[in-house]
Design a protein around this motif. Structure first.
Motif, PDB file in Angstrom:
ATOM      1  N   ASP A 144      16.349  66.927  64.707  1.00 54.45           N
ATOM      2  CA  ASP A 144      16.289  66.305  66.031  1.00 54.45           C
ATOM      3  C   ASP A 144      14.916  66.429  66.667  1.00 54.45           C
ATOM      4  O   ASP A 144      14.786  66.422  67.897  1.00 54.45           O
ATOM      5  CB  ASP A 144      17.341  66.922  66.959  1.00 54.45           C
ATOM      6  CG  ASP A 144      18.206  65.860  67.620  1.00 54.45           C
ATOM      7  OD1 ASP A 144      18.088  64.692  67.230  1.00 54.45           O
ATOM      8  OD2 ASP A 144      18.967  66.211  68.535  1.00 54.45           O
ATOM      9  N   ALA A 145      13.868  66.601  65.848  1.00 51.62           N
ATOM     10  CA  ALA A 145      12.517  66.810  66.396  1.00 51.62           C
ATOM     11  C   ALA A 145      11.473  66.404  65.360  1.00 51.62           C
ATOM     12  O   ALA A 145      11.793  66.074  64.206  1.00 51.62           O
ATOM     13  CB  ALA A 145      12.328  68.263  66.812  1.00 51.62           C
ATOM     14  N   LEU A 146      10.243  66.446  65.785  1.00 58.38           N
ATOM     15  CA  LEU A 146       9.132  66.064  64.916  1.00 58.38           C
ATOM     16  C   LEU A 146       7.890  66.840  65.326  1.00 58.38           C
ATOM     17  O   LEU A 146       7.611  67.004  66.522  1.00 58.38           O
ATOM     18  CB  LEU A 146       8.864  64.561  65.049  1.00 58.38           C
ATOM     19  CG  LEU A 146       7.699  63.970  64.239  1.00 58.38           C
ATOM     20  CD1 LEU A 146       8.019  64.030  62.747  1.00 58.38           C
ATOM     21  CD2 LEU A 146       7.426  62.533  64.677  1.00 58.38           C
ATOM     22  N   GLU A 147       7.156  67.332  64.344  1.00 56.67           N
ATOM     23  CA  GLU A 147       5.869  67.984  64.612  1.00 56.67           C
ATOM     24  C   GLU A 147       4.769  67.181  63.935  1.00 56.67           C
ATOM     25  O   GLU A 147       4.861  66.840  62.765  1.00 56.67           O
ATOM     26  CB  GLU A 147       5.846  69.418  64.092  1.00 56.67           C
ATOM     27  CG  GLU A 147       4.522  70.117  64.364  1.00 56.67           C
ATOM     28  CD  GLU A 147       4.449  71.540  63.829  1.00 56.67           C
ATOM     29  OE1 GLU A 147       3.318  72.049  63.648  1.00 56.67           O
ATOM     30  OE2 GLU A 147       5.523  72.139  63.589  1.00 56.67           O
ATOM     31  N   ILE A 148       3.732  66.880  64.702  1.00 55.69           N
ATOM     32  CA  ILE A 148       2.574  66.134  64.201  1.00 55.69           C
ATOM     33  C   ILE A 148       1.325  66.960  64.499  1.00 55.69           C
ATOM     34  O   ILE A 148       1.217  67.597  65.551  1.00 55.69           O
ATOM     35  CB  ILE A 148       2.453  64.761  64.879  1.00 55.69           C
ATOM     36  CG1 ILE A 148       3.756  63.983  64.763  1.00 55.69           C
ATOM     37  CG2 ILE A 148       1.306  63.950  64.277  1.00 55.69           C
ATOM     38  CD1 ILE A 148       3.813  62.787  65.693  1.00 55.69           C
ATOM     39  N   GLY A 149       0.379  66.933  63.588  1.00 57.69           N
ATOM     40  CA  GLY A 149      -0.850  67.678  63.824  1.00 57.69           C
ATOM     41  C   GLY A 149      -1.995  67.155  62.983  1.00 57.69           C
ATOM     42  O   GLY A 149      -1.797  66.365  62.045  1.00 57.69           O
ATOM     43  N   PHE A 150      -3.187  67.573  63.329  1.00 58.15           N
ATOM     44  CA  PHE A 150      -4.385  67.239  62.566  1.00 58.15           C
ATOM     45  C   PHE A 150      -4.827  68.465  61.779  1.00 58.15           C
ATOM     46  O   PHE A 150      -4.850  69.577  62.303  1.00 58.15           O
ATOM     47  CB  PHE A 150      -5.516  66.793  63.496  1.00 58.15           C
ATOM     48  CG  PHE A 150      -5.325  65.420  64.082  1.00 58.15           C
ATOM     49  CD1 PHE A 150      -5.828  64.303  63.449  1.00 58.15           C
ATOM     50  CD2 PHE A 150      -4.632  65.257  65.276  1.00 58.15           C
ATOM     51  CE1 PHE A 150      -5.663  63.039  63.993  1.00 58.15           C
ATOM     52  CE2 PHE A 150      -4.449  64.000  65.826  1.00 58.15           C
ATOM     53  CZ  PHE A 150      -4.968  62.884  65.183  1.00 58.15           C
ATOM     54  N   LYS A 151      -5.208  68.249  60.531  1.00 60.33           N
ATOM     55  CA  LYS A 151      -5.622  69.354  59.672  1.00 60.33           C
ATOM     56  C   LYS A 151      -7.052  69.811  59.944  1.00 60.33           C
ATOM     57  O   LYS A 151      -7.408  70.948  59.633  1.00 60.33           O
ATOM     58  CB  LYS A 151      -5.520  68.934  58.202  1.00 60.33           C
ATOM     59  CG  LYS A 151      -4.144  68.474  57.766  1.00 60.33           C
ATOM     60  CD  LYS A 151      -4.196  67.942  56.338  1.00 60.33           C
ATOM     61  CE  LYS A 151      -2.865  67.357  55.917  1.00 60.33           C
ATOM     62  NZ  LYS A 151      -2.926  66.750  54.575  1.00 60.33           N
ATOM     63  N   GLU A 152      -7.856  68.913  60.481  1.00 64.00           N
ATOM     64  CA  GLU A 152      -9.269  69.212  60.694  1.00 64.00           C
ATOM     65  C   GLU A 152      -9.660  68.932  62.141  1.00 64.00           C
ATOM     66  O   GLU A 152      -8.832  68.585  62.975  1.00 64.00           O
ATOM     67  CB  GLU A 152     -10.119  68.365  59.737  1.00 64.00           C
ATOM     68  CG  GLU A 152      -9.867  68.628  58.258  1.00 64.00           C
ATOM     69  CD  GLU A 152     -10.380  69.979  57.816  1.00 64.00           C
ATOM     70  OE1 GLU A 152     -11.179  70.588  58.572  1.00 64.00           O
ATOM     71  OE2 GLU A 152     -10.003  70.418  56.719  1.00 64.00           O
ATOM     72  N   SER A 211      -1.765  70.077  67.613  1.00 67.74           N
ATOM     73  CA  SER A 211      -0.395  69.810  67.169  1.00 67.74           C
ATOM     74  C   SER A 211       0.469  69.459  68.359  1.00 67.74           C
ATOM     75  O   SER A 211       0.215  69.893  69.488  1.00 67.74           O
ATOM     76  CB  SER A 211       0.191  71.022  66.435  1.00 67.74           C
ATOM     77  OG  SER A 211       0.384  72.106  67.315  1.00 67.74           O
ATOM     78  N   ILE A 212       1.501  68.649  68.110  1.00 67.32           N
ATOM     79  CA  ILE A 212       2.467  68.285  69.135  1.00 67.32           C
ATOM     80  C   ILE A 212       3.854  68.303  68.509  1.00 67.32           C
ATOM     81  O   ILE A 212       4.068  67.738  67.433  1.00 67.32           O
ATOM     82  CB  ILE A 212       2.129  66.908  69.753  1.00 67.32           C
ATOM     83  CG1 ILE A 212       3.160  66.535  70.817  1.00 67.32           C
ATOM     84  CG2 ILE A 212       2.005  65.829  68.687  1.00 67.32           C
ATOM     85  CD1 ILE A 212       2.754  65.317  71.639  1.00 67.32           C
ATOM     86  N   THR A 213       4.771  68.988  69.158  1.00 69.46           N
ATOM     87  CA  THR A 213       6.158  69.076  68.703  1.00 69.46           C
ATOM     88  C   THR A 213       7.043  68.393  69.734  1.00 69.46           C
ATOM     89  O   THR A 213       7.042  68.781  70.909  1.00 69.46           O
ATOM     90  CB  THR A 213       6.597  70.536  68.519  1.00 69.46           C
ATOM     91  OG1 THR A 213       5.707  71.180  67.591  1.00 69.46           O
ATOM     92  CG2 THR A 213       8.012  70.602  67.973  1.00 69.46           C
ATOM     93  N   PHE A 214       7.756  67.377  69.296  1.00 70.40           N
ATOM     94  CA  PHE A 214       8.573  66.562  70.195  1.00 70.40           C
ATOM     95  C   PHE A 214      10.036  66.729  69.794  1.00 70.40           C
ATOM     96  O   PHE A 214      10.436  66.352  68.696  1.00 70.40           O
ATOM     97  CB  PHE A 214       8.155  65.092  70.077  1.00 70.40           C
ATOM     98  CG  PHE A 214       8.500  64.257  71.276  1.00 70.40           C
ATOM     99  CD1 PHE A 214       9.816  63.942  71.577  1.00 70.40           C
ATOM    100  CD2 PHE A 214       7.493  63.780  72.107  1.00 70.40           C
ATOM    101  CE1 PHE A 214      10.126  63.167  72.681  1.00 70.40           C
ATOM    102  CE2 PHE A 214       7.805  63.003  73.214  1.00 70.40           C
ATOM    103  CZ  PHE A 214       9.119  62.696  73.509  1.00 70.40           C
ATOM    104  N   LYS A 215      10.838  67.284  70.709  1.00 69.90           N
ATOM    105  CA  LYS A 215      12.249  67.552  70.426  1.00 69.90           C
ATOM    106  C   LYS A 215      13.130  66.639  71.271  1.00 69.90           C
ATOM    107  O   LYS A 215      13.032  66.611  72.495  1.00 69.90           O
ATOM    108  CB  LYS A 215      12.577  69.023  70.713  1.00 69.90           C
ATOM    109  CG  LYS A 215      13.929  69.454  70.180  1.00 69.90           C
ATOM    110  CD  LYS A 215      14.109  70.957  70.330  1.00 69.90           C
ATOM    111  CE  LYS A 215      15.440  71.409  69.734  1.00 69.90           C
ATOM    112  NZ  LYS A 215      15.650  72.876  69.884  1.00 69.90           N
ATOM    113  N   LEU A 216      14.041  65.903  70.594  1.00 63.10           N
ATOM    114  CA  LEU A 216      14.879  64.932  71.284  1.00 63.10           C
ATOM    115  C   LEU A 216      16.161  65.528  71.863  1.00 63.10           C
ATOM    116  O   LEU A 216      16.583  65.172  72.955  1.00 63.10           O
ATOM    117  CB  LEU A 216      15.255  63.802  70.324  1.00 63.10           C
ATOM    118  CG  LEU A 216      14.165  62.765  70.037  1.00 63.10           C
ATOM    119  CD1 LEU A 216      14.613  61.836  68.925  1.00 63.10           C
ATOM    120  CD2 LEU A 216      13.820  61.982  71.283  1.00 63.10           C
ATOM    121  N   ASN A 217      16.805  66.380  71.091  1.00 62.51           N
ATOM    122  CA  ASN A 217      18.111  66.949  71.487  1.00 62.51           C
ATOM    123  C   ASN A 217      19.171  65.859  71.665  1.00 62.51           C
ATOM    124  O   ASN A 217      20.086  65.989  72.489  1.00 62.51           O
ATOM    125  CB  ASN A 217      17.988  67.758  72.787  1.00 62.51           C
ATOM    126  CG  ASN A 217      17.045  68.937  72.651  1.00 62.51           C
ATOM    127  OD1 ASN A 217      17.163  69.733  71.731  1.00 62.51           O
ATOM    128  ND2 ASN A 217      16.094  69.033  73.556  1.00 62.51           N
TER     129      ASN A 217
END
Length: 322
Positions: free
Chosen positions: A298-306, A263-269
């Motif tokens: 103001d952010a986004l979380e992306i991840g892989f389920k498997e 997972s990656i969480t990207f926060k812009l602020n």
């Protein structure tokens, strides 16, 4: 296994026949009511010898019949595969693979499946990421973006021996007006199983300006690595700060070994900007099934389920809102 069974069957059957013939010969040579008669005790010994011969022949035939008659489920349930050598197991697996995937098909031996089966088999004897979490926090200025990047890794050794690997710290950066090149990439934290190695890794870090030898805008190279050895499990926690020009709006991240939870969480602020992203690699091409996206304020979380494979990852872009 088949060759071994044939050899054992031949030896057991031959030994059984020899014992029966020996007992018969002795009965003829020492008949009852003869001067050389060896008595009741001798008769008992001859009976035992003859019985052993019959038992050997019978057991050899039964085992041979069971080998050819029993189905796969029975063989597995009776722990048949545990007595096989590695070469025999590979031979059986090869035949099963051929029956499953290539029966009736025109495939060479050097096919796509064989290549990747070997590649994946080599990964099984190394380590993998049980989890790979990245958190990025952005701070915008007029001319640059400061990114605080935190990575938390949990590695599991799947092999039988102690595992040794290198944790890389690498980046290619652009020059930023008003900043020394040593300020563009800084390692703020580096721990292995909660033990702090921040000072050691910073002493090894090298940052070079290659602008005199290259026309590439990304002429500042930061690099080092730290060797880690572990038996079963290892946790890495690192925080890196980078400074990039305001127009350097892309960030990419990929794994180098198999990963179970990514997972990656990207926060812009910054409300003036938005995020877009793209997944790449084998798993990235199956994003409809494997990827998830969670929009945050103001952010986004992306991840892989498997599980994902080496080379899989994401590319994130910062875009100014229109």
């Amino acid at each position: 296994m088949k060759k071994r069974l044939i050899i054992v069957t031949i030896i057991a059957s031959t030994t059984g026949v020899i014992l029966i013939l020996l007992a018969s010969y002795l009965e003829i040579f020492f008949p009852a009511k003869n001067a050389f008669y060896i008595g009741v005790f001798g008769d008992a010994i001859l009976s035992i010898i003859k019985g052993l011969g019959i038992a050997l022949i019978t057991s050899a035939l039964i085992n041979a019949l069971k080998y050819f008659a029993e189905n796969a489920e029975t063989l597995i349930r009776n722990d048949f595969i545990s007595i096989l050598k590695n070469e025999e197991l590979r031979s059986i697996k090869s035949r099963i693979d051929h029956a499953l995937y290539f029966r009736g098909r025109n495939y060479d031996e050097d096919n796509f499946y064989t290549f990747y089966e070997k590649e994946i088999s080599s990964l099984l004897d190394s380590y993998y990421y049980k989890s790979y979490k990245t958190f990025i926090d952005c701070e915008f200025s007029t001319y640059y973006i400061k990114k605080t990047i935190r990575k938390q890794l949990e590695m599991i050794n799947a092999g039988k021996k102690s595992c040794t690997t290198k944790i890389p710290f690498e980046a290619s950066l652009q020059k930023v007006n008003g900043f020394d090149m040593n300020d563009l990439y800084q390692i703020k934290k580096f721990t292995i199983d909660s033990k702090d190695y921040t000072q050691e890794i910073n002493e090894k870090l090298t940052i070079c300006d290659n602008s005199n030898n290259s026309t590439d805008e990304y002429c500042i190279n930061a690099s080092t690595s730290y060797e880690v050895a572990f038996e079963h499990r290892c946790q890495i926690d690192m925080i890196i700060e980078t400074i990039v020009p305001i127009d350097d709006t892309h960030f990419s991240n990929k794994v180098t070994v198999p990963c179970k939870e990514y997972s990656i969480t990207f926060k812009l602020n910054n409300p003036l900007y938005k995020l877009s992203w793209y997944s790449f690699g084998f798993s990235g091409n199956h994003k409809d099934k494997l990827l998830y996206e969670i929009p945050l304020k103001d952010a986004l979380e992306i991840g892989f389920k498997e599980w994902i494979l080496p080379g899989d990852g994401v590319l994130i872009a910062i875009n100014k809102k229109v």
